[in-house]
Design an enzyme around this catalytic site. Structure first.
Site, PDB file in Angstrom:
ATOM      1  N   TYR A   1      36.872  50.928  44.311  1.00 59.60           N
ATOM      2  CA  TYR A   1      37.187  49.537  43.965  1.00 59.60           C
ATOM      3  C   TYR A   1      36.068  48.912  43.142  1.00 59.60           C
ATOM      4  O   TYR A   1      36.314  48.290  42.106  1.00 59.60           O
ATOM      5  CB  TYR A   1      37.418  48.747  45.245  1.00 59.60           C
TER       6      TYR A   1
ATOM      7  N   VAL B   1      42.250  44.253  38.996  1.00 64.47           N
ATOM      8  CA  VAL B   1      42.135  45.368  39.933  1.00 64.47           C
ATOM      9  C   VAL B   1      42.994  45.151  41.173  1.00 64.47           C
ATOM     10  O   VAL B   1      43.623  46.086  41.679  1.00 64.47           O
ATOM     11  CB  VAL B   1      40.657  45.592  40.333  1.00 64.47           C
ATOM     12  N   GLU B   2      43.049  43.922  41.665  1.00 66.45           N
ATOM     13  CA  GLU B   2      43.765  43.645  42.904  1.00 66.45           C
ATOM     14  C   GLU B   2      45.284  43.723  42.751  1.00 66.45           C
ATOM     15  O   GLU B   2      45.969  44.323  43.573  1.00 66.45           O
ATOM     16  CB  GLU B   2      43.384  42.256  43.442  1.00 66.45           C
ATOM     17  N   SER B   3      45.824  43.102  41.714  1.00 60.25           N
ATOM     18  CA  SER B   3      47.287  42.981  41.625  1.00 60.25           C
ATOM     19  C   SER B   3      47.875  43.359  40.279  1.00 60.25           C
ATOM     20  O   SER B   3      49.101  43.378  40.139  1.00 60.25           O
ATOM     21  CB  SER B   3      47.692  41.533  41.943  1.00 60.25           C
TER      22      SER B   3
ATOM     23  N   THR C   1      38.900  40.737  39.035  1.00 61.50           N
ATOM     24  CA  THR C   1      39.431  40.807  40.399  1.00 61.50           C
ATOM     25  C   THR C   1      40.951  40.821  40.392  1.00 61.50           C
ATOM     26  O   THR C   1      41.588  41.631  41.086  1.00 61.50           O
ATOM     27  CB  THR C   1      38.899  39.634  41.245  1.00 61.50           C
TER      28      THR C   1
END
Length: 200
Positions: free
Chosen positions: A174, A65-67, A62
């Site tokens: 995503y 992928v997110e930041s 997470t």
């Protein structure tokens, strides 16, 4: 030295060189993958994993992928921190109905806060959506309300009511990235990632 022996030695040499090159290539790719999929914030992630019973590889994936492991990241939509949480979601989670800590939204740039609350939110979504990690990740990206609508819509579900189609291209992409990152973390670190969430 006869011709047959020479040929045998040449073949063995070629095989040895090929194996050596292959082994070296594997090491190089493994090193590249580890750089692209780091285990930054390892202690914080391990603590959050234990506290909220979320597998470490899901947390790492997470964040990846997110930041991309940037604690200062802010999205165009306003999501903040390592786990890219929206301030209004964070305010709700810190309120009386959840962890009851009432932290300011500026705390989202603190890696420990972002990881702890992002992990808590994943665990909440996991329980809410019938103990399904993929659904938890879909809701983390698209929102609980949208996933609930999709699960009620026959256009997006199969006969058993399982999601068969994600109508948002962004969320579809995503989830693909999340699943790839989870698999990569498992492949790279294997038994080093020990925590596995329990299902009822």
């Amino acid at each position: 030295m006869n011709t047959t022996l020479k040929r045998t030695l040449i073949i063995l040499l070629i095989v040895a060189i090929s194996l050596g090159v292959g082994f070296t290539a594997d090491l190089i790719w493994d090193n590249i993958d580890r750089r692209l999929h780091p285990r930054s914030y390892e202690e914080i992630i391990a603590d959050a994993s234990r506290e909220f019973d979320v597998p470490e590889e899901i947390i790492y994936a997470t964040i990846k992928v997110e930041s991309g492991f940037d604690p200062e990241a802010v999205s165009s939509a306003g999501a903040v921190g390592l786990m890219q949480m929206m301030p209004d979601t964070f305010e709700e989670l810190t309120g009386v109905y959840h962890l009851n800590e009432n932290l300011p939204t500026s705390a989202l740039k603190d890696p420990e806060v972002s990881i702890r609350y992002g992990t808590y939110y994943l665990s909440y979504l996991f329980r809410y959506f019938d103990y399904n990690w993929e659904y938890a990740s879909i809701a983390y990206n698209a929102g609980m309300g949208r996933l609930t609508q999709w699960l009620r819509d026959p256009a997006y579900t199969d006969e058993e009511g399982n999601l068969k189609k994600i109508p948002y291209p962004e969320t579809k992409s995503y989830i693909k990235k999340i699943n790839q990152a989870i698999d990569t973390y498992r492949d790279l670190y294997g038994e080093d990632i020990l925590n596995t969430a329990k299902t009822p």
